[in-house]
Design a protein around this motif. Structure first.
Motif, short mmCIF file in Angstrom:
data_model
loop_
_atom_site.label_atom_id
_atom_site.label_comp_id
_atom_site.label_asym_id
_atom_site.label_seq_id
_atom_site.Cartn_x
_atom_site.Cartn_y
_atom_site.Cartn_z
N ALA A 1 0.72 -0.97 -0.19
CA ALA A 1 0.07 0.13 -0.16
C ALA A 1 0.85 1.19 0.00
CB ALA A 1 -1.07 -0.16 1.12
N GLY A 2 2.00 1.14 0.71
CA GLY A 2 2.92 2.33 0.60
C GLY A 2 3.55 2.44 -0.61
N ARG A 3 3.62 1.38 -1.23
CA ARG A 3 4.28 1.51 -2.88
C ARG A 3 3.49 2.37 -3.59
NH1 ARG A 3 3.90 -3.91 -6.28
NH2 ARG A 3 4.96 -2.92 -8.61
N TYR A 4 2.25 2.40 -3.42
CA TYR A 4 1.44 3.14 -4.46
C TYR A 4 1.13 4.33 -3.98
CZ TYR A 4 0.96 -1.03 -7.30
OH TYR A 4 1.34 -2.26 -7.84
N SER A 5 1.67 4.90 -3.02
CA SER A 5 1.23 6.39 -2.59
C SER A 5 1.82 7.37 -3.44
CB SER A 5 1.90 6.78 -1.18
OG SER A 5 3.27 6.47 -1.05
N PRO A 6 1.45 8.60 -3.50
CA PRO A 6 1.85 9.71 -4.29
C PRO A 6 3.26 10.09 -3.94
CG PRO A 6 0.26 10.33 -3.06
CD PRO A 6 0.29 9.08 -2.79
N THR A 7 4.19 10.49 -4.88
CA THR A 7 5.18 10.95 -4.46
C THR A 7 5.81 12.11 -5.42
OG1 THR A 7 6.69 9.29 -5.91
CG2 THR A 7 6.44 8.70 -3.55
N ALA A 8 6.55 12.92 -4.97
CA ALA A 8 6.81 14.42 -5.48
C ALA A 8 7.45 13.92 -6.82
CB ALA A 8 7.53 15.38 -4.73
N LYS A 9 7.07 14.43 -8.01
CA LYS A 9 7.81 14.05 -9.32
C LYS A 9 8.01 12.55 -9.52
CE LYS A 9 10.34 18.46 -9.84
NZ LYS A 9 11.45 19.08 -10.09
N ASN A 10 7.19 12.05 -8.85
CA ASN A 10 7.06 10.50 -8.94
C ASN A 10 8.45 9.82 -8.81
OD1 ASN A 10 5.58 7.98 -9.76
ND2 ASN A 10 6.55 8.00 -11.62
N LYS A 11 9.15 10.33 -7.61
CA LYS A 11 10.55 9.80 -7.59
C LYS A 11 10.54 8.48 -6.88
CE LYS A 11 13.19 13.31 -8.80
NZ LYS A 11 14.06 13.11 -9.96
N GLN A 12 9.40 7.99 -6.17
CA GLN A 12 9.32 6.53 -5.82
C GLN A 12 10.67 6.12 -4.82
OE1 GLN A 12 7.44 3.74 -8.52
NE2 GLN A 12 7.53 5.26 -9.99
N SER A 13 10.85 7.09 -3.80
CA SER A 13 12.01 6.93 -3.21
C SER A 13 11.90 6.52 -1.71
CB SER A 13 12.83 8.24 -3.38
OG SER A 13 12.34 9.27 -2.96
N VAL A 14 10.66 5.97 -1.32
CA VAL A 14 10.35 5.80 0.11
C VAL A 14 10.91 4.22 0.36
CG1 VAL A 14 8.47 5.36 1.74
CG2 VAL A 14 8.00 7.24 -0.07
N ASN A 15 11.57 4.46 1.50
CA ASN A 15 12.17 2.98 1.90
C ASN A 15 11.66 2.75 3.24
OD1 ASN A 15 14.71 2.53 -0.14
ND2 ASN A 15 14.51 4.89 0.58
N ALA A 16 11.37 1.56 3.62
CA ALA A 16 10.89 1.16 5.13
C ALA A 16 12.00 0.15 5.65
CB ALA A 16 9.69 0.41 4.79
N VAL A 17 11.93 0.02 6.95
CA VAL A 17 12.87 -0.73 7.79
C VAL A 17 11.74 -1.52 8.64
CG1 VAL A 17 14.53 -1.13 9.31
CG2 VAL A 17 14.74 0.71 7.56
N ILE A 18 11.60 -2.75 8.82
CA ILE A 18 10.79 -3.57 9.87
C ILE A 18 11.76 -3.91 10.82
CG2 ILE A 18 9.15 -5.47 9.76
CD1 ILE A 18 8.06 -3.18 8.09
N VAL A 19 11.39 -3.96 12.02
CA VAL A 19 12.13 -4.51 13.33
C VAL A 19 11.15 -5.31 13.76
CG1 VAL A 19 13.60 -3.94 15.13
CG2 VAL A 19 13.59 -2.36 13.44
N GLU A 20 11.46 -6.68 14.05
CA GLU A 20 10.98 -7.65 14.64
C GLU A 20 11.62 -8.44 15.78
OE1 GLU A 20 7.79 -8.98 11.43
OE2 GLU A 20 9.94 -9.70 11.04
N GLY A 21 10.73 -9.05 16.64
CA GLY A 21 11.44 -10.03 17.52
C GLY A 21 12.16 -9.40 18.55
#
Length: 291
Positions: free
Chosen positions: A111-131
């Protein structure tokens, strides 16, 4: 490479209308559009040209066509259902001791992948911490705040820190110092008031060279929050971690954040241990109309 199949083209001109880079143009009205080869190199990869074409006449190497599904308008939630999702979402601070399955987490991230980004840069990164790694993250976060409290508690170090960070920051640290100490004491005794024993923590980051990196991450986070809600996953925005992660190189290193990136969001995620029966009220927005 961008092409128009002129045998399929119905000459509607919609690709010309939606492409704000000016890649498509019509030599005359009701003619099949042509493509400016030089401007084509400036394609933003937004996919509007492919998405708008009623005849599937436009091909764009920047767009993965099999992934572009037909929009079924009757499948889009109406306003009432959309508002029900928005209003039903509550900040979750009580989590079950249950791991979020990988396929569920993948849907949230999608869902985050399909969010709008300025000038369609698509430069959002995510880190998941578990356990167990969440414990280490909590340790680094408390270490950061304990250091700040120590600095502002000493008149000698407080003066220099105030010059560097500003009075407002110092006052905030002083006002919350007892809260930090209490939260740390609870954490040492097995009660987690930082992450509330959540099974996962999510952090977003992006290159600080982009046009609007914080906004891009904010939009992506909101998409992920509502996707999580629809999947039965509770979330809570975590400002304590975010503020620490913005400044602590130890936390950034632990989260594997590149030096050219900034951290913009942090949330906890997990299956809620408590369900809410009702939505709550909110004050109306303060709105100014200029006509």
């Amino acid at each position: 490479m961008i092409n128009v199949d002129k045998l399929k083209c119905v000459k509607c001109g919609k690709c010309v209308m939606v492409c704000k880079s000016g890649i498509f143009f019509q030599k005359e009205k009701n003619a099949a559009p042509d493509i400016d080869g030089e401007i084509m190199l400036e394609c933003m990869k937004c996919g509007h040209c492919v998405a708008v074409c009623p005849a599937d006449a436009v091909s764009n190497d920047n767009v993965n066509f099999p992934e572009c599904k037909i929009i079924e308008r009757n499948e889009i939630p109406d306003y009432d259902k959309t508002m029900n999702l928005i209003r039903s979402r509550r900040s979750c601070r009580n989590y079950k001791n249950e791991r979020i399955p990988g396929e569920i987490m993948a849907k949230i991230l999608n869902a985050g992948r399909y969010s709008p980004t300025a000038k369609n840069k698509q430069s959002v990164n995510a880190v998941i911490v578990e356990g167990e790694k969440i414990q280490k993250l909590a340790e680094l976060t408390f270490k950061f705040y304990k250091r700040l409290v120590k600095i502002v508690s000493n008149p000698m170090t407080k003066f220099g820190f105030t010059l560097a960070a500003g009075r407002a920051v110092v006052k905030t640290i002083e006002a919350n110092s007892k809260l930090f100490d209490q939260a740390f004491e609870y954490w040492m005794n097995g009660t987690d008031y930082l992450f509330y024993h959540a099974p996962a923590v999510l952090v977003t980051h992006s290159a600080n060279s982009g046009p609007l990196p914080k906004d891009d991450c904010d939009y992506a986070l909101l998409n992920m929050i509502y996707a999580a809600e629809s999947l039965g996953i509770g979330t809570c925005i975590n400002g304590f971690l975010l503020k620490a992660a913005e400044q602590s190189r130890d936390i950034q290193k632990f989260l594997k954040i590149p030096g050219s990136h900034n951290i913009y969001n942090a949330i906890t995620l997990g299956y809620p241990a408590v369900t809410f029966k009702r939505t709550v009220s909110r004050e109306p927005l303060s709105v100014t109309y200029i006509k």
